[in-house]
Design a protein around this motif. Sequence first.
Motif, PDB file in Angstrom:
ATOM      1  N   ALA A   2       0.838  -1.209   0.000  1.00 15.69           N
ATOM      2  CA  ALA A   2       0.000   0.000   0.000  1.00 15.69           C
ATOM      3  C   ALA A   2       0.868   1.253   0.000  1.00 15.69           C
ATOM      4  CB  ALA A   2      -0.933  -0.010   1.204  1.00 15.69           C
ATOM      5  N   PHE A   3       1.918   1.245   0.796  1.00 18.44           N
ATOM      6  CA  PHE A   3       2.828   2.394   0.853  1.00 18.44           C
ATOM      7  C   PHE A   3       3.503   2.617  -0.498  1.00 18.44           C
ATOM      8  CE2 PHE A   3       7.107   4.117   1.574  1.00 18.44           C
ATOM      9  CZ  PHE A   3       6.765   5.346   2.143  1.00 18.44           C
ATOM     10  N   LEU A   4       4.040   1.574  -1.096  1.00 19.09           N
ATOM     11  CA  LEU A   4       4.707   1.704  -2.399  1.00 19.09           C
ATOM     12  C   LEU A   4       3.729   2.135  -3.489  1.00 19.09           C
ATOM     13  CD1 LEU A   4       7.114  -1.371  -2.365  1.00 19.09           C
ATOM     14  CD2 LEU A   4       7.707   1.052  -2.123  1.00 19.09           C
ATOM     15  N   SER A   5       2.518   1.587  -3.463  1.00 14.92           N
ATOM     16  CA  SER A   5       1.503   1.981  -4.447  1.00 14.92           C
ATOM     17  C   SER A   5       1.172   3.461  -4.319  1.00 14.92           C
ATOM     18  CB  SER A   5       0.231   1.158  -4.269  1.00 14.92           C
ATOM     19  OG  SER A   5       0.478  -0.188  -4.548  1.00 14.92           O
ATOM     20  N   HIS A   6       1.051   3.910  -3.096  1.00 16.03           N
ATOM     21  CA  HIS A   6       0.770   5.330  -2.855  1.00 16.03           C
ATOM     22  C   HIS A   6       1.920   6.203  -3.374  1.00 16.03           C
ATOM     23  CE1 HIS A   6      -0.563   8.998  -0.950  1.00 16.03           C
ATOM     24  NE2 HIS A   6       0.614   9.105  -0.361  1.00 16.03           N
ATOM     25  N   GLN A   7       3.156   5.800  -3.080  1.00 18.02           N
ATOM     26  CA  GLN A   7       4.320   6.576  -3.540  1.00 18.02           C
ATOM     27  C   GLN A   7       4.376   6.627  -5.061  1.00 18.02           C
ATOM     28  OE1 GLN A   7       5.572   8.513  -1.738  1.00 18.02           O
ATOM     29  NE2 GLN A   7       6.305   7.754   0.175  1.00 18.02           N
ATOM     30  N   TRP A   8       4.111   5.518  -5.720  1.00 16.74           N
ATOM     31  CA  TRP A   8       4.118   5.489  -7.190  1.00 16.74           C
ATOM     32  C   TRP A   8       3.007   6.371  -7.750  1.00 16.74           C
ATOM     33  CZ3 TRP A   8       4.794  -0.462  -6.918  1.00 16.74           C
ATOM     34  CH2 TRP A   8       6.142  -0.758  -6.821  1.00 16.74           C
ATOM     35  N   ALA A   9       1.823   6.318  -7.132  1.00 16.90           N
ATOM     36  CA  ALA A   9       0.709   7.139  -7.602  1.00 16.90           C
ATOM     37  C   ALA A   9       1.023   8.624  -7.442  1.00 16.90           C
ATOM     38  CB  ALA A   9      -0.567   6.784  -6.838  1.00 16.90           C
ATOM     39  N   VAL A  10       1.593   8.991  -6.310  1.00 17.55           N
ATOM     40  CA  VAL A  10       1.953  10.393  -6.078  1.00 17.55           C
ATOM     41  C   VAL A  10       3.020  10.835  -7.074  1.00 17.55           C
ATOM     42  CG1 VAL A  10       3.094  11.960  -4.453  1.00 17.55           C
ATOM     43  CG2 VAL A  10       1.251  10.474  -3.673  1.00 17.55           C
ATOM     44  N   SER A  11       4.021  10.002  -7.289  1.00 18.61           N
ATOM     45  CA  SER A  11       5.093  10.381  -8.220  1.00 18.61           C
ATOM     46  C   SER A  11       4.563  10.465  -9.647  1.00 18.61           C
ATOM     47  CB  SER A  11       6.261   9.418  -8.078  1.00 18.61           C
ATOM     48  OG  SER A  11       6.441   8.598  -9.149  1.00 18.61           O
ATOM     49  N   ARG A  12       3.658   9.568 -10.030  1.00 20.30           N
ATOM     50  CA  ARG A  12       3.054   9.625 -11.359  1.00 20.30           C
ATOM     51  C   ARG A  12       2.205  10.896 -11.512  1.00 20.30           C
ATOM     52  NH1 ARG A  12       0.983   4.853 -11.388  1.00 20.30           N
ATOM     53  NH2 ARG A  12      -1.049   5.450 -10.584  1.00 20.30           N
ATOM     54  N   GLN A  13       1.456  11.248 -10.479  1.00 16.11           N
ATOM     55  CA  GLN A  13       0.632  12.453 -10.515  1.00 16.11           C
ATOM     56  C   GLN A  13       1.509  13.705 -10.634  1.00 16.11           C
ATOM     57  OE1 GLN A  13      -1.761  13.069  -7.013  1.00 16.11           O
ATOM     58  NE2 GLN A  13      -3.093  14.537  -8.049  1.00 16.11           N
ATOM     59  N   LEU A  14       2.605  13.758  -9.888  1.00 11.41           N
ATOM     60  CA  LEU A  14       3.515  14.899  -9.979  1.00 11.41           C
ATOM     61  C   LEU A  14       4.129  14.996 -11.375  1.00 11.41           C
ATOM     62  CD1 LEU A  14       5.320  14.790  -6.521  1.00 11.41           C
ATOM     63  CD2 LEU A  14       3.708  16.530  -7.343  1.00 11.41           C
ATOM     64  N   ALA A  15       4.500  13.861 -11.937  1.00  8.32           N
ATOM     65  CA  ALA A  15       5.068  13.853 -13.290  1.00  8.32           C
ATOM     66  C   ALA A  15       4.044  14.342 -14.304  1.00  8.32           C
ATOM     67  CB  ALA A  15       5.561  12.455 -13.653  1.00  8.32           C
ATOM     68  N   GLU A  16       2.785  13.928 -14.168  1.00  5.40           N
ATOM     69  CA  GLU A  16       1.725  14.382 -15.073  1.00  5.40           C
ATOM     70  C   GLU A  16       1.481  15.881 -14.927  1.00  5.40           C
ATOM     71  OE1 GLU A  16      -1.661  11.923 -14.243  1.00  5.40           O
ATOM     72  OE2 GLU A  16      -0.698  10.138 -15.068  1.00  5.40           O
ATOM     73  N   GLN A  17       1.512  16.386 -13.697  1.00 10.70           N
ATOM     74  CA  GLN A  17       1.333  17.822 -13.474  1.00 10.70           C
ATOM     75  C   GLN A  17       2.488  18.617 -14.073  1.00 10.70           C
ATOM     76  OE1 GLN A  17       0.845  18.065  -9.215  1.00 10.70           O
ATOM     77  NE2 GLN A  17      -1.382  17.889  -9.350  1.00 10.70           N
ATOM     78  N   ARG A  18       3.715  18.109 -13.917  1.00  6.25           N
ATOM     79  CA  ARG A  18       4.874  18.779 -14.512  1.00  6.25           C
ATOM     80  C   ARG A  18       4.760  18.795 -16.030  1.00  6.25           C
ATOM     81  NH1 ARG A  18       8.024  16.702 -10.143  1.00  6.25           N
ATOM     82  NH2 ARG A  18       8.282  14.730 -11.208  1.00  6.25           N
ATOM     83  N   LYS A  19       4.336  17.678 -16.611  1.00  2.37           N
ATOM     84  CA  LYS A  19       4.191  17.602 -18.064  1.00  2.37           C
ATOM     85  C   LYS A  19       3.117  18.577 -18.538  1.00  2.37           C
ATOM     86  CE  LYS A  19       3.574  14.495 -21.920  1.00  2.37           C
ATOM     87  NZ  LYS A  19       3.686  13.132 -22.390  1.00  2.37           N
ATOM     88  N   LYS A  20       1.987  18.633 -17.834  1.00  2.00           N
ATOM     89  CA  LYS A  20       0.914  19.556 -18.204  1.00  2.00           C
ATOM     90  C   LYS A  20       1.404  21.005 -18.114  1.00  2.00           C
ATOM     91  CE  LYS A  20      -3.736  21.001 -17.019  1.00  2.00           C
ATOM     92  NZ  LYS A  20      -4.812  20.959 -16.045  1.00  2.00           N
ATOM     93  N   MET A  21       2.121  21.320 -17.049  1.00  2.00           N
ATOM     94  CA  MET A  21       2.654  22.675 -16.876  1.00  2.00           C
ATOM     95  C   MET A  21       3.656  22.993 -17.981  1.00  2.00           C
ATOM     96  SD  MET A  21       4.522  24.089 -13.509  1.00  2.00           S
ATOM     97  CE  MET A  21       5.298  25.660 -13.444  1.00  2.00           C
ATOM     98  N   ARG A  22       4.486  22.031 -18.323  1.00  2.00           N
ATOM     99  CA  ARG A  22       5.490  22.215 -19.372  1.00  2.00           C
ATOM    100  C   ARG A  22       4.812  22.459 -20.717  1.00  2.00           C
ATOM    101  NH1 ARG A  22      10.333  23.607 -19.815  1.00  2.00           N
ATOM    102  NH2 ARG A  22      11.564  22.642 -21.424  1.00  2.00           N
ATOM    103  N   ILE A  23       3.761  21.698 -21.019  1.00  2.00           N
ATOM    104  CA  ILE A  23       3.039  21.868 -22.280  1.00  2.00           C
ATOM    105  C   ILE A  23       2.384  23.244 -22.322  1.00  2.00           C
ATOM    106  CG2 ILE A  23       1.023  21.068 -23.579  1.00  2.00           C
ATOM    107  CD1 ILE A  23       1.891  18.183 -22.755  1.00  2.00           C
ATOM    108  N   GLU A  24       1.764  23.650 -21.226  1.00  2.00           N
ATOM    109  CA  GLU A  24       1.134  24.979 -21.173  1.00  2.00           C
ATOM    110  C   GLU A  24       2.178  26.074 -21.372  1.00  2.00           C
ATOM    111  OE1 GLU A  24      -0.934  25.047 -17.437  1.00  2.00           O
ATOM    112  OE2 GLU A  24      -2.529  23.737 -18.171  1.00  2.00           O
TER     113      GLU A  24
END
Length: 147
Positions: free
Chosen positions: A28-50
């Motif tokens: 559960a801890f590792l899944s949460h960490q991966w989800a958070v890191s994936r979400q941060l990466a998606e937000q960075r990509k969205k910000m970069r595209i904008e």
Amino acid sequence: MSDVFIGVISSVEFWKVVIPAIVAIGIAFLSHQWAVSRQLAEQRKKMRIEYLVSSFRSLMMFSNNPKKHEGAGNLREATIAIQFLGNKSQVEMLHGIVDELLKPNGKAELDPLLASLRDELREELNLEKVEGNIYWTHPQEETVNPK
């Protein structure tokens, strides 16, 4: 009391419960960490595209616009964004452009910077690479809406 504790810890039933619980908590801890890191990466990509779209659009609105005073705000917006979020090459190109524009009767070539922004945007969007110059138009109203 300690004999009871030792007895519980040494029992097979205890470990049948504890080991799966520890594994479940770890997963559960590792899944949460991966989800958070994936979400941060998606937000960075969205910000970069904008950023790339905004900078490209602002530079295009400034570039080859015969009314430079109207485009000054666009150049300012692009300059701010590129200095914050541009890669090293883009920032260096921007500094060269600004240095040229600050000279008396200064003119600067924006195509390399525009091409860099375009290429990076296409890469972020997983689009195939295109070659060549950037094209834009600033038609006069008479040519768009003839009377």
